[in-house]
Design a protein around this motif. Structure first.
Motif, short mmCIF file in Angstrom:
data_model
loop_
_atom_site.label_atom_id
_atom_site.label_comp_id
_atom_site.label_asym_id
_atom_site.label_seq_id
_atom_site.Cartn_x
_atom_site.Cartn_y
_atom_site.Cartn_z
N LEU A 1 2.65 10.31 -7.85
CA LEU A 1 3.78 9.41 -8.08
C LEU A 1 3.43 8.39 -9.16
O LEU A 1 2.26 8.20 -9.51
CB LEU A 1 4.11 8.66 -6.78
N GLU A 2 4.47 7.72 -9.62
CA GLU A 2 4.28 6.58 -10.52
C GLU A 2 5.01 5.40 -9.91
O GLU A 2 5.86 5.57 -9.04
CB GLU A 2 4.88 6.88 -11.89
N GLY A 3 4.68 4.20 -10.41
CA GLY A 3 5.39 3.02 -9.95
C GLY A 3 4.73 2.36 -8.76
O GLY A 3 3.55 2.55 -8.51
N GLU B 1 1.09 -4.03 -1.29
CA GLU B 1 1.41 -2.96 -2.21
C GLU B 1 0.29 -1.95 -2.12
O GLU B 1 -0.88 -2.32 -1.93
CB GLU B 1 1.51 -3.54 -3.63
N LEU B 2 0.62 -0.67 -2.25
CA LEU B 2 -0.44 0.35 -2.19
C LEU B 2 -1.19 0.39 -3.51
O LEU B 2 -0.64 0.11 -4.57
CB LEU B 2 0.16 1.71 -1.84
N HIS B 3 -2.45 0.72 -3.41
CA HIS B 3 -3.32 0.77 -4.59
C HIS B 3 -2.78 1.81 -5.58
O HIS B 3 -2.36 2.89 -5.16
CB HIS B 3 -4.73 1.14 -4.14
N PRO B 4 -2.82 1.48 -6.86
CA PRO B 4 -2.31 2.45 -7.84
C PRO B 4 -2.96 3.84 -7.70
O PRO B 4 -2.32 4.85 -7.93
CB PRO B 4 -2.67 1.81 -9.18
N ALA C 1 5.22 1.83 7.52
CA ALA C 1 6.44 1.88 6.72
C ALA C 1 6.07 1.84 5.26
O ALA C 1 5.09 1.19 4.88
CB ALA C 1 7.37 0.72 7.06
N VAL C 2 6.83 2.57 4.47
CA VAL C 2 6.59 2.57 3.02
C VAL C 2 7.94 2.45 2.33
O VAL C 2 8.92 3.08 2.74
CB VAL C 2 5.88 3.87 2.57
N THR C 3 7.98 1.61 1.29
CA THR C 3 9.19 1.49 0.50
C THR C 3 8.87 1.76 -0.97
O THR C 3 7.84 1.34 -1.47
CB THR C 3 9.86 0.11 0.70
N ASP C 4 9.75 2.49 -1.58
CA ASP C 4 9.64 2.82 -3.00
C ASP C 4 10.09 1.56 -3.74
O ASP C 4 11.24 1.16 -3.63
CB ASP C 4 10.60 4.01 -3.25
N ALA C 5 9.15 0.90 -4.46
CA ALA C 5 9.41 -0.47 -4.94
C ALA C 5 9.56 -0.55 -6.44
O ALA C 5 9.13 -1.53 -7.06
CB ALA C 5 8.30 -1.39 -4.45
#
Ligand SMILES: [Zn+2]
Lengths: 340, 795
Positions: free
Chosen positions: B674-676, B663-666, B599-603
């Motif tokens: 993507l950003e954020g 959190e996913l690695h930058p 699962a991934v959420t845009d945070a």
């Protein structure tokens, strides 16, 4: 010192004038408070009265209290009624304004359709069987009567990792594995799962897709039983008015083999644009299991026979929900997924 | 494959059978008619041109014709000038619609009336020639055109790969005849027409080097042919099937291919060096200039036809330019052979060249068909191109076709179909299809399939033959059922069990996705999760060349795609297998296929929003695992590929690691353009399901609880989890529940410290607790926190 009657009149007048619950509460405290209330104060000097007057005063005070309480209750009731009389206006809300979105996510339409199919077939006694997606040549081809060089192999152009390992082109290998595991019929299973074929992506097909295959192995099964099972499934999923027909076809793993078609939902079989004027929509393939395939699964074809069928879950979902491009299922655009 | 209705009529009487009815019968028999194109010529009549004069006033060049229509003469104007007086032409009168859709009108062109139209082949959909009027060979003025050219119908049929015999009109006609119960007009094997001297086998020397790849080679010699154009009907039929007419000899080989499904080739015999034909494997370095003008390099896996010096054809695929029949050709060597199917397919694939011939050979043709095709072609050549067919052809036949016999218990038909088909009907059907049936003493049948049916070999095949002609529509649907003495209890499928998690995820706002399992191997490498990835050896494209080892790259791309389309705050998940190659000496075995939840959420954009999303994701995972019925799990700080080094935890179920949350690695976020911040989980589901248990009901508490809050001030590095463990231990058996609910840094907390607030619930199952008792335990908890974590407390 006033007498109870006077106090009562005074109180009733105050109650009559009162317009709010607060005023009533103040009146209640003023007259009826146990300590230093005006009524109870009447009795503070009762000890000084002659005994015959004491009883009379006590009675009068109680009567005053009862009358005042009753008046308060009546006035309160009146005020409450007045307050409720206009809530239709004072508390009206705009019922056309929407609620806040629930923010609920969606279960993928293919999951939903797959589950519906499973539910229908489970009601006939079929059980779900699963198997690996990376298969061996033997399970994917040879066990299904498709030896190397077989002309039908081009219908299952596959992705290979090694000469022996490939992505399964159908869920039929699960049928073989299930027969080998269960050993003794009766066997009634369905095999949902992802499959892969080396076809370039287009609106009607993708190199990856999902199938549900079914397999029944028992004594004295017939083509009629196979047709009945498919008809039960299709009517359960799409409605009782649908019809199923089987057309002779060819698969190496069934004999006889068929394609099965379902009457078009738009024209009910009369022929229209969406069914290319055929009245029928192709759904999948089916047939009586080839004796050699039973043997490969370890089942004696002299004692048992079976039928099997297979179709794409995407195809079923497209027919059910009027989706015309198979790629939408795997593109993961939420605007599509949230429609279901 | 295109099938001409008119052509089928050569073999079976189609009187009273419309093209549509024929198509329906064929589809029911298993030859699916995909589409039917009908060209209705019944409105067109034959006319005879009496006079042709140029139009005196028209600016463009036009011709005025007087046309005899039998009972009358009409004036018709045309742009083409080839309808000279005496020509028989197709005429469409005003009001008719010609097959190409044009509506004919009564016209007046610059003062001259035009009462109809002279039709070109293109307008009648009989060919692509639009340069002139179609001139007819025969016909009587005023008669319908259909007296000369029958109404045309073309069916696009799909023949299954086991029926190469139906890749020609004769085979399709045979099916139709059986379906209609009408006799065939011709026999499968045509008569041999060769009689000229000397014997044909003396005029060419044929040898087969590799009998595995060529089981039969027939070489028929025909001398003194006159090469020219084919008659109209041959050209028309070829065109209807999508074949371009070339010259009469080549046209006849194509015609017979379309009729018998036997590919043929005609060589200019004079150009075959030494008059020799060798069927052999190509030699390394050999090349052939093919009929399509392309020079192809041959390899030793390929079978060729060679003369004394060089290859002259690629067996079963395409002929050579140099030995082709031309206008100058007088003597022809007609080839009819049987080549190995897989080998032809391999060769055709190697060249990316699928011809009418290779498409048939690769299905595996019966050797008997070669003789039938050769005889038919020889007869047609003699008829249409003149020439003498020589007697006794070369026929090298090292692997004669094995006859097949099948012993059929005829009641098997009823057993398999589930209906009663009378024995005499079964027998009649088999005979109609060309089978020989002999009834044995014990009631069983000895059945001989016709030589052109290599697909029939077991009794079930015969059941299918009977069934499809009898009609599967006549089999009523039934459901199987009998008294069973064995069964397997119903167990919910894995998918159904996982629906509990799907419901939690839906409630938390997550939408399920199904993403392709094939991804870019390069991308997995970039994300450093490619170590155990399996690469496809024959990928379609390099963005689908490897099986994924993690669900997260696809989900990150889903966030990117949706953000690209204007959607923020995306929450998505997938439940699917990932594929991990086995290590060591097991790399050739099937990979592990663990089922996972990803699962991934845009945070959002900030460190704080990422932190909040992390805890929200923990709650989601908590809910999923709980609903799946698995026991409690724990988190340990961890570092993992793709995850933020300071914001990642491994998820443990008892001693087993399920996966990661964090959190996913930058760099992962940036890699997807993507950003954020993105927060993700990925866990194995199999252990969760394996430990799932049915939840047991607990009695409701009988005594009231006492709630207390406790704000603990500790140094930054002390984890809430450690504090919680201490609290639980010190809280003894009356601490029912404890949960950290707030973290605070600020004015009332010293630098480098934080305040963590806990909500504690005390309850005894046996009695009502007193404040004093709880105060006591609170004191012990504080003491323990002071000792272990140097904690202080805020009021
Ligand atoms: Zn329709």
């Amino acid at each position: 010192m006033s007498d109870p009657q006077e106090l009562t009149q005074e109180a009733l007048a105050a109650i009559a004038r009162a317009q709010t619950e607060n005023e009533l509460a103040a009146i209640e405290v003023d007259y009826l408070r146990r300590k230093n209330g005006r009524i109870s104060s009447l009795l503070s000097d009762i000890g000084k009265l002659p005994p015959e007057e004491r009883a009379a005063l006590g009675q009068a005070a109680n009567e005053a209290k009862r009358v005042i309480e009753a008046a308060l209750a009546a006035k309160r009731h009146e005020l409450e009624e007045a307050r409720l009389a206009d809530i239709a206006e004072t508390e009206a809300i705009d019922i056309t304004f929407p609620g806040a979105p629930l923010g609920r996510g969606h279960i993928h339409v293919l999951t939903q359709v797959q589950r519906q199919i499973e539910t229908v077939l489970e009601s006939l006694g079929y059980q779900v069987e699963l198997g690996p997606e990376v298969e061996t040549e033997w399970y994917n081809f040879e066990a299904l009567n498709i030896p190397p060089g077989h002309p039908a192999r081009e219908n299952w152009d596959s992705f290979y990792f090694t000469p022996d390992l490939l992505l399964r082109a159908h869920t039929s290998p699960v049928q073989i594995r299930a027969m080998q595991r269960i050993k003794e019929p009766p066997i009634y299973i369905i095999t949902p799962g992802r499959c892969y074929r080396r076809d370039a992506p287009e609106a009607t097909r993708l190199p990856y897709f999902s199938q549900v295959e079914g397999l029944a192995v028992d004594k004295a099964l017939t083509v009629g039983d196979m047709k009945g099972t498919l008809l039960y499934m299709i009517q359960s999923l799409y409605g009782e008015e649908r019809k199923v027909r089987v057309r002779p076809s060819y698969f190496p793993f069934t004999e006889p083999s068929f394609e099965f078609d379902v009457t078009c939902g738009i024209c009910a079989g009369a022929g229209c644009k969406s069914c290319r004027h055929k009245g029928w929509l192709e759904v999948g393939g089916c047939g009586m299991v080839h004796p050699q395939v039973l043997r490969n699964g370890g089942i004696d074809p002299e004692k048992w026979n079976g039928y099997a069928w297979g179709f794409g879950i995407e195809r079923m979902a497209m027919l059910k929900h009027d989706v015309d491009d198979i790629r939408l299922f795997y593109e993961s655009d939420l605007r599509f997924l949230e429609q279901f | 494959m295109k099938i001409s209705y008119e052509w089928i009529g050569d073999f079976v009487d189609l009187d009273g059978v419309t093209p549509k009815e024929a198509a329906e019968v064929l589809t029911r028999l298993g030859i699916e008619v995909e589409s039917l194109t009908v060209i209705d010529l019944s409105q067109i009549i034959v006319g005879k041109v009496l006079e042709q004069k140029p139009h005196p006033k028209s600016k463009t060049k036009l011709w005025i014709h007087q046309v005899d229509l039998g009972t009358r003469t009409e004036q018709i104007i045309a742009g083409a000038d080839n309808a000279v007086p005496g020509s028989l032409v197709p005429v469409a009168l005003p009001g008719t619609t010609v097959p190409n859709g044009k509506v004919v009108k009564d016209l007046n062109i610059a003062g001259y009336s035009a009462k109809g139209m002279l039709c070109s082949a293109e307008e009648l959909l009989l060919g692509d020639d639009h340069s002139g009027i179609l001139i007819l060979d025969s016909g009587r003025p005023g008669d319908p055109l259909t007296t000369v050219i029958p109404s045309q119908a073309t069916m696009d049929v799909e023949v299954t790969s086991n029926r190469p015999d139906c890749m020609g009109h004769l085979g399709v006609a045979r099916e139709l005849a059986a379906g209609l119960d009408r006799p065939m007009k011709v026999d499968f094997m045509p008569a041999f027409t060769g009689k000229s001297e000397p014997a044909g086998r003396d005029m060419v020397k044929v040898s087969i080097d590799d009998a595995d790849l060529c089981s039969r080679y027939i070489g028929g010699v025909i001398t003194g042919v006159k090469v020219g154009t084919s008659p109209d009907w041959v050209q028309r039929r070829l065109r209807a099937c999508g074949v371009r007419p070339i010259n009469n000899i080549v046209d006849i080989t194509n015609y017979v291919l379309l009729e018998y499904a036997q590919p043929l080739h005609a060589f200019d015999r004079a150009k075959l060096s030494g008059g020799e034909v060798h069927v052999r494997r190509a030699r390394a370095g050999e090349k052939l200039l093919c009929l399509d003008g392309v020079e192809r390099e041959l390899t030793p896996e390929m079978l060729v036809i060679a003369d004394a010096d060089k290859p002259v054809a690629i067996a079963g695929v395409i002929g050579g330019e140099e030995t082709a029949v031309t206008d100058a050709t007088a003597d022809v060597l007609l080839e009819a052979a049987t080549f190995n199917g897989p080998n032809v397919r391999q060769t055709a694939r190697a060249f990316g060249l699928r011809t009418e011939a290779s498409a048939r050979f690769e299905k595996g043709l019966p050797a008997e068909l070669a003789l039938a095709g050769a005889r038919r072609a020889a007869a047609l050549i003699a008829e249409l191109a003149g020439g003498a067919v020589h007697r006794e052809w070369a026929d090298v036949y090292p692997r004669p076709q094995e006859p097949v016999r099948i012993r059929l218990k005829p009641w098997l038909v009823d057993e398999v179909l589930g209906i009663h088909v009378p024995l005499e009907d079964s027998e009649a059907i088999l005979i109609r299809l060309g089978f020989h049936v002999r009834i044995l003493g014990d009631g069983e049948w000895d059945v001989l399939p016709p030589v052109f049916r290599l697909d029939v070999s077991i009794p079930e095949d015969l059941v299918e033959e009977v069934g499809r002609v009898w009609g599967y529509d006549r089999v009523p649907p039934t459901l199987p059922g009998r008294r069973r003495d064995r069964w397997t209890p119903s167990i919910p499928s894995m998918g159904r069990r996982l629906d509990a998690a799907r419901q939690v995820l839906a409630g938390a706002g997550f939408t399920e996705t199904w993403n392709p399992a094939l991804v870019s191997g390069r991308m997995l490498e970039q994300l450093r999760v490619g170590a155990r990835a399996l690469g496809v050896s024959n990928p379609l494209s390099d963005d689908m060349d490897t099986l994924r080892t993690s669900l997260l790259p696809s989900l990150v791309n889903v966030v990117a795609l949706n953000r690209d389309r204007g959607r923020m705050g995306v929450k998505v998940y997938e439940i699917a297998a990932v594929f991990l190659a086995r290590v060591g000496d097991k790399t050739t075995q099937q990979p592990e296929e663990p089922q996972r939840l990803g699962a991934v959420t845009d945070a959002g954009a900030t460190a704080e929003s990422g932190r909040e999303a992390f805890y929200a994701m923990k709650s989601v995972l908590d809910g999923c695992v709980r609903e799946l019925g698995a026991p409690a799990y724990s988190y340990r700080r961890a570092s993992a590929e793709m995850f933020h080094p300071g914001r990642c935890a491994a998820v443990f179920l008892e001693a087993r690691q399920l996966g990661y949350i964090g959190e996913l690695h930058p760099f992962v976020v940036a890699n997807a353009g993507l950003e954020g911040r993105l927060v993700a989980i990925e866990i194995d589901l199999d252990p969760v399901l394996a430990t799932a248990e049915i939840r047991r009901g607990q009695p409701l508490p009988r005594f009231p609880a006492i709630e207390r809050d406790l704000a603990v001030v500790v140094e930054e590095h002390v984890a809430a989890g450690a504090l919680l463990a201490t609290i639980k231990e010190a809280g003894r058996d009356i601490l029912e529940r404890s949960r950290p609910f707030d973290e605070y840094r600020g004015a009332q907390v010293p630098d480098g410290h934080k305040s963590v607030a806990f909500a504690l619930t005390f309850r005894s199952p046996e009695r009502t607790l007193t404040d004093a008792e709880v105060d006591n335990v609170m004191g012990e908890i504080k003491l323990a926190l002071e000792k272990k974590h140097s904690a202080r407390f805020r009021e």
